[in-house]
Design a protein around this motif. Structure first.
Motif, PDB file in Angstrom:
ATOM      1  N   CYS A  77      10.618   2.051   2.012  1.00  0.00           N
ATOM      2  CA  CYS A  77      10.011   0.991   1.009  1.00  0.00           C
ATOM      3  C   CYS A  77      10.819   1.145  -0.276  1.00  0.00           C
ATOM      4  O   CYS A  77      10.762  -0.063  -0.854  1.00  0.00           O
ATOM      5  N   ASN A  78      10.883   2.420  -0.802  1.00  0.00           N
ATOM      6  CA  ASN A  78      11.639   2.295  -1.908  1.00  0.00           C
ATOM      7  C   ASN A  78      13.279   2.415  -2.063  1.00  0.00           C
ATOM      8  O   ASN A  78      13.834   2.630  -3.073  1.00  0.00           O
ATOM      9  N   GLY A  79      13.811   1.946  -1.094  1.00  0.00           N
ATOM     10  CA  GLY A  79      15.145   1.671  -0.852  1.00  0.00           C
ATOM     11  C   GLY A  79      16.026   2.779  -0.921  1.00  0.00           C
ATOM     12  O   GLY A  79      17.286   2.803  -1.341  1.00  0.00           O
ATOM     13  N   GLN A  80      15.363   4.074  -0.520  1.00  0.00           N
ATOM     14  CA  GLN A  80      16.050   5.367  -0.684  1.00  0.00           C
ATOM     15  C   GLN A  80      16.828   5.648   0.743  1.00  0.00           C
ATOM     16  O   GLN A  80      17.629   6.647   0.927  1.00  0.00           O
ATOM     17  N   ILE A  81      16.163   4.944   1.760  1.00  0.00           N
ATOM     18  CA  ILE A  81      16.947   5.249   3.116  1.00  0.00           C
ATOM     19  C   ILE A  81      17.148   3.794   3.867  1.00  0.00           C
ATOM     20  O   ILE A  81      16.605   2.832   3.651  1.00  0.00           O
TER      21      ILE A  81
ATOM     22  N   PHE B  30       6.091  10.769   9.556  1.00  0.00           N
ATOM     23  CA  PHE B  30       6.259   9.431   9.375  1.00  0.00           C
ATOM     24  C   PHE B  30       6.308   8.880   7.806  1.00  0.00           C
ATOM     25  O   PHE B  30       7.022   8.123   7.369  1.00  0.00           O
ATOM     26  N   GLY B  31       5.138   9.247   7.389  1.00  0.00           N
ATOM     27  CA  GLY B  31       4.840   8.703   5.904  1.00  0.00           C
ATOM     28  C   GLY B  31       5.925   9.046   4.767  1.00  0.00           C
ATOM     29  O   GLY B  31       6.033   8.072   4.207  1.00  0.00           O
ATOM     30  N   THR B  32       6.153  10.124   4.868  1.00  0.00           N
ATOM     31  CA  THR B  32       7.316  10.246   3.562  1.00  0.00           C
ATOM     32  C   THR B  32       8.670   9.380   3.745  1.00  0.00           C
ATOM     33  O   THR B  32       9.020   8.904   2.910  1.00  0.00           O
ATOM     34  N   ASP B  33       9.176   9.158   4.999  1.00  0.00           N
ATOM     35  CA  ASP B  33      10.153   8.406   5.262  1.00  0.00           C
ATOM     36  C   ASP B  33      10.143   6.842   5.012  1.00  0.00           C
ATOM     37  O   ASP B  33      10.672   6.264   4.872  1.00  0.00           O
ATOM     38  N   ALA B  34       8.559   6.555   5.643  1.00  0.00           N
ATOM     39  CA  ALA B  34       8.115   5.009   5.197  1.00  0.00           C
ATOM     40  C   ALA B  34       8.419   4.961   3.835  1.00  0.00           C
ATOM     41  O   ALA B  34       8.672   3.536   3.360  1.00  0.00           O
ATOM     42  N   LEU B  35       7.699   5.655   3.021  1.00  0.00           N
ATOM     43  CA  LEU B  35       7.919   5.684   1.586  1.00  0.00           C
ATOM     44  C   LEU B  35       9.284   5.438   1.079  1.00  0.00           C
ATOM     45  O   LEU B  35       9.400   4.687   0.016  1.00  0.00           O
TER      46      LEU B  35
ATOM     47  N   ALA C 229       0.948  -1.125   0.155  1.00  0.00           N
ATOM     48  CA  ALA C 229       0.048   0.035  -0.156  1.00  0.00           C
ATOM     49  C   ALA C 229       0.827   1.202  -0.060  1.00  0.00           C
ATOM     50  O   ALA C 229       1.957   1.277   0.768  1.00  0.00           O
ATOM     51  N   ARG C 230       0.429   2.242  -0.691  1.00  0.00           N
ATOM     52  CA  ARG C 230       1.335   3.540  -0.754  1.00  0.00           C
ATOM     53  C   ARG C 230       0.370   4.735  -0.575  1.00  0.00           C
ATOM     54  O   ARG C 230       0.787   6.015  -0.651  1.00  0.00           O
TER      55      ARG C 230
END
Length: 385
Positions: free
Chosen positions: A367-371, A359-364, A345-346
């Motif tokens: 999930c996207n392997g950016q952090i 939270f939400g921005t960092d959660a995404l 879910a996104r």
């Protein structure tokens, strides 16, 4: 302490309260034997001299009209302060067709201000007002008259200490710039739809693992009948029949009184008369629903769809971000939200507004392997990749 017993006395108090910046509100009610709450007492207070600024309103007195109170609730110049407001607001929405505005809920504000999840009034009284609450009258029949002095003191304390709590939390929110966060959370409480239960939607609350559309159609008809009967007769829905009895009826699909009599979980009163007739009709209606009218089964998350390792990382991220922000985790995202994200879910409340910022921005990004997440001592840190 004063108890207002007439419409005139209530109107005079509300006229004075309308000059104040805020008024604190609480109620005492009974709901064990009825569908709708029976309002037994209203407590009100505004900032003042400590003598005439806090009162009890007795709605059970014959002839009293709460119209002046509802007018005060509509006054946009006075903030209406509650703690854990939902049940109080439901009473006023149903009885007075009014939702107090502007609205402030100290439980919601306390969660934003770092007091933890679902913080209780007594905790806030102790930590903020530096006082204690006498618990001796907590479990009492508020419909019985006369009220004792202990009952009155207990009830009045629910709004007098609330003034100190409101002023403290309001100042904290102003200082942190988080007043809009609380306003966003209060949108649900301000929505009249929050307090309406549509009988046709009542089946959605049932806990069933059977995804069959026909099964759900019968459950929908039975739940709708039960809700409508409970509302019309003002009795708890469990007095009509309980959830386990409803699900038994869905499974067995009784077609007549004899088959209905074999239900193990059905109350005796439901085996005859109007309830029995309603049950049999609901089952028949559910069986007769054509294909186009069948409910759509809710999408079930398979455990195979959830990336377990990602879900664990999201829980670590949520805990860390909640601690950094000083906000209750549950207010940001639920365990179900985290499973949804780990299942792909996104979108959701967790990525909107202030939740997205916290939270939400960092959660995404996670999930996207950016952090990535790293730990140093007691701190969990975000590492850009």
């Amino acid at each position: 302490m004063r108890t207002l017993l007439t419409t005139e006395a209530l109107a005079a108090f509300c006229e004075q309260a309308a000059k104040a910046p805020y008024v604190t509100v609480d109620t005492e009610f009974l709901r064990e034997r009825t569908y709708y709450s029976k309002l037994c007492l209203v407590q009100l207070a505004y900032p003042g001299d400590g003598k005439t600024d806090a009162v009890l309103v007795d709605p059970l007195v014959e002839g009293i009209d709460l119209a002046p109170l509802y007018d005060l609730f509509r006054d946009e110049g006075v903030v209406k302060v509650f703690h854990a407001a939902r049940q109080d607001l439901e009473i006023f929405a149903i009885e007075g067709d009014v939702i107090p505005s502007p609205l402030f809920d100290t439980q919601v504000a306390a969660m934003v201000c770092g007091f933890g999840e679902q913080v209780g009034y007594e905790t806030l009284v102790r930590k903020v007002a530096r006082a204690s609450v006498d618990k001796s009258s907590r479990f009492t029949d508020w419909s019985r008259r006369p009220l004792s002095d202990a009952q009155k003191s207990y009830a009045l304390a629910d709004v007098t200490h609330l003034r100190t709590i409101y002023e403290h939390l309001s100042a904290e929110l102003q200082k942190s710039g988080r007043t809009p966060w609380v306003e966003e959370e209060l949108d649900v409480l301000r929505d009249p739809a929050t307090y309406r239960v549509e009988p046709r939607d009542a089946y959605l609350r049932l806990k069933t693992r059977n995804p069959s559309p026909r099964y759900l159609a019968i459950a929908r008809e039975l739940a709708a009948f039960r809700e409508d009967y409970a509302q019309t007769h003002n009795v708890p829905r469990t007095r009509v029949f309980k959830d386990d009895a409803l699900l038994e009826l869905v499974a067995n699909k009784p077609k007549d009184i004899n088959e209905l009599g074999k239900a193990r979980l059905l109350l005796r009163e439901a085996r005859r008369g109007a309830i029995a007739e309603g049950i049999l009709k609901a089952v028949a209606d559910g069986l007769a629903v054509d294909r186009d009218g069948l409910p759509t089964p809710p999408k079930q998350k398979s455990r195979d769809q959830i990336n377990g390792a990602l879900a664990d990382l999201l829980r670590v991220l949520l805990k860390a971000k909640a601690e950094q922000a000083g906000v209750a985790q549950k207010l940001i995202a639920t365990a179900s939200d985290l499973d949804d994200i780990a299942a792909g879910a996104r979108t959701g409340d967790w990525v909107k507004g202030w939740r997205g910022e916290v939270f939400g921005t960092d959660a995404l990004r996670l999930c996207n392997g950016q952090i990535a997440l790293a730990c140093k001592g007691q701190d969990v840190r975000i590492v850009p990749l």
